[in-house]
Design an enzyme around this catalytic site. Structure first.
Site, short mmCIF file in Angstrom:
data_model
loop_
_atom_site.label_atom_id
_atom_site.label_comp_id
_atom_site.label_asym_id
_atom_site.label_seq_id
_atom_site.Cartn_x
_atom_site.Cartn_y
_atom_site.Cartn_z
N LYS A 31 -36.15 35.14 17.73
CA LYS A 31 -36.11 34.40 16.59
C LYS A 31 -37.18 34.74 15.54
O LYS A 31 -36.89 34.57 14.28
CB LYS A 31 -36.24 32.88 16.71
CG LYS A 31 -35.14 32.31 17.71
CD LYS A 31 -34.64 30.82 17.69
CE LYS A 31 -33.38 30.44 18.29
NZ LYS A 31 -33.46 29.08 18.20
N LYS B 268 -24.69 34.72 24.12
CA LYS B 268 -24.27 33.22 24.62
C LYS B 268 -23.72 32.63 23.40
O LYS B 268 -24.01 32.84 22.11
CB LYS B 268 -25.43 32.67 25.06
CG LYS B 268 -26.41 32.23 24.02
CD LYS B 268 -27.75 31.41 24.64
CE LYS B 268 -28.33 30.79 23.41
NZ LYS B 268 -28.81 29.41 23.72
N LYS C 32 -24.77 27.42 19.07
CA LYS C 32 -24.73 26.41 17.82
C LYS C 32 -25.11 26.94 16.42
O LYS C 32 -24.54 26.66 15.61
CB LYS C 32 -25.84 25.32 18.00
CG LYS C 32 -25.82 24.32 19.21
CD LYS C 32 -27.06 23.35 19.22
CE LYS C 32 -27.27 22.68 20.26
NZ LYS C 32 -28.50 21.99 20.39
P1 ATP Z 1 -29.02 27.85 19.53
O1 ATP Z 1 -27.79 27.94 19.25
O2 ATP Z 1 -30.01 27.37 18.42
O3 ATP Z 1 -29.71 28.73 20.43
P2 ATP Z 1 -28.38 26.32 21.94
O4 ATP Z 1 -27.03 26.26 21.74
O5 ATP Z 1 -29.12 27.19 22.85
O6 ATP Z 1 -29.13 26.23 20.30
P3 ATP Z 1 -30.21 23.99 22.94
O7 ATP Z 1 -30.30 22.52 22.30
O8 ATP Z 1 -31.30 24.80 22.66
O9 ATP Z 1 -28.79 24.68 22.08
O10 ATP Z 1 -29.59 23.86 24.23
C1 ATP Z 1 -29.01 22.81 24.95
C2 ATP Z 1 -29.00 22.69 26.31
O11 ATP Z 1 -27.84 23.74 26.44
C3 ATP Z 1 -30.09 23.72 26.94
O12 ATP Z 1 -30.15 23.32 28.44
C4 ATP Z 1 -29.24 25.39 27.18
O13 ATP Z 1 -30.10 26.05 28.16
C5 ATP Z 1 -27.81 24.67 27.46
N1 ATP Z 1 -27.15 26.13 26.57
C6 ATP Z 1 -27.27 26.41 25.36
N2 ATP Z 1 -26.47 27.43 25.41
C7 ATP Z 1 -25.64 27.74 26.22
C8 ATP Z 1 -24.57 28.45 26.83
N3 ATP Z 1 -23.97 29.44 26.11
N4 ATP Z 1 -24.38 28.37 28.01
C9 ATP Z 1 -24.95 27.60 29.06
N5 ATP Z 1 -25.83 26.58 28.45
C10 ATP Z 1 -26.29 26.60 27.12
#
Ligand code: ATP
Ligand code: LTN
Length: 331
Positions: A112, A194, A197
């Protein structure tokens, strides 16, 4: 003995099926037989600038989604991080017991900040705030997606380090709980990264509130490959493998059985069925979300949650202050 469970989700909008399968679904399951605390980590969300009005809305969105997927406020504590001052307070104490070297090795920070000199310091100490979230509640188990492994390890290292210095029962050393299938859902249009969001393309993810037509479009357009074979092989066939993972996570069907069922049938048929499975799984979540998102009940749940969380946090902070010799001990 009942275990204490803690986890948090950032209120950044677009909660997607990766968040659901990797984290939220476990939150619901763990309610049986454990004492669960689920947080909306709004202070983590401001490590990168946010529009204040949107942030407020996103906080209530995540709270409503927690309840919509099945987190039960009668059994679990649901609250907003910034409404419990102990998180920031403990984070400072932990910062004084973490090393700049270990923080620089965090891959999320590296990704980041990308060596940017004006990356906010909050982005650098983000994992410490996360450690504070967990240690503040003496959590035994932390259900998270695979991408958080490094942060959980750091939390454990800091807890052990403080316990060695200030007394073995200063902190409970927590354990991460990662799901094998569904622990890492990949982006639909770029299955080597991955599902996230923050990815720009809406076709990269399926959000929990997407309607049938959006779900169908994202799945039908998902990147696959040209050999036409439905087979799980993440290295050579990342797109198809990701769709198989999603299928298995929603239906509970082992991947091998799905491979056999679609043998020789091409991607179109598989994708069409998968879109329907995802849509029927998400429809009830969307329904409940709409019922509660703008209700007074939701505000009441969060207020009550903050009170219950504060009561636990204050006990931990008293113990920490006593161990470190902070304050007079008589306040
Ligand atoms: P960003 O897009 O900002 O990286 P994020 O999608 O990782 O955000 P978080 O709020 O950081 O969202 O994560 C919430 C939960 O979802 C955490 O436990 C994270 O490990 C899980 N998570 C996030 N992305 C994935 C994914 N692609 N697959 C499985 N679990 C996920
Ligand atoms: N860093 C996590 C969100 C998070 C969290 C936590 C998860 C903040 N504090 C405490 C579990 C426990 C993320 O980005 N997914």
């Amino acid at each position: 003995m009942t275990k204490r469970v803690f986890s948090g989700v950032q209120p950044t909008g677009n909660i997607h099926i990766g968040n659901y399968l990797g984290a939220l679904a476990q939150f619901v399951q763990l309610q049986d037989g454990n004492e669960c605390i689920y947080c909306i980590v709004d202070m983590h969300a401001i490590t990168l600038p946010k529009n204040p009005g949107e942030l407020r809305g996103n906080i209530l969105d995540v709270a409503a989604l927690y309840l919509a997927v099945g987190v039960d406020p009668a059994r679990s504590v649901v609250f907003v991080q910034s409404e419990v001052p102990g998180h920031a307070e403990l984070a400072w104490v932990l910062m004084c017991n973490a090393y700049t070297g270990e923080l620089s090795r965090m891959t999320q920070f590296k990704d980041k900040s990308r060596g940017n000199e004006s990356a906010p310091a909050g982005l650098f100490v983000y994992p410490i705030l996360m450690a504070a979230d967990i240690l503040l509640y003496d959590a035994d188990i932390v259900p998270v997606g695979n991408d958080q492994k490094q942060h959980i390890e750091l939390t454990r290292d800091i807890a052990v380090r403080v316990n060695n210095k200030y007394g073995p029962d200063t902190f409970v050393v927590p354990e991460g709980r990662f799901l094998k299938e569904g622990a890492r859902i990949m982006s639909l249009d770029d299955p080597t990264s991955k599902m996230s969001k923050s990815a720009e393309s809406p076709l990269s993810r399926i959000s929990l509130l997407d309607d049938a037509s959006v779900i169908k479009k994202a799945i039908m357009r998902a990147t696959t490959d040209s050999d036409g074979e439905i087979r799980f092989d993440p290295d050579r066939k990342p797109g198809v493998s990701n769709l198989l993972t999603i299928h298995s996570a929603f239906t509970g069907t082992p991947i091998a059985r799905t491979e056999r069922a679609y043998s020789g049938r091409g991607y179109g048929a598989f994708k069409k069925d998968l879109a329907e499975i995802v849509e029927t799984s998400l429809a009830p979540i969307r329904g409940t979300y709409e019922e509660i998102r703008y209700s007074e009940e939701l505000i009441r749940v969060l207020k009550d949650g903050a009170e219950r969380a504060n009561a636990i946090a204050e006990r931990t902070m008293k113990r920490v202050k006593d161990r470190f010799g902070l304050g007079t001990g008589r306040a």
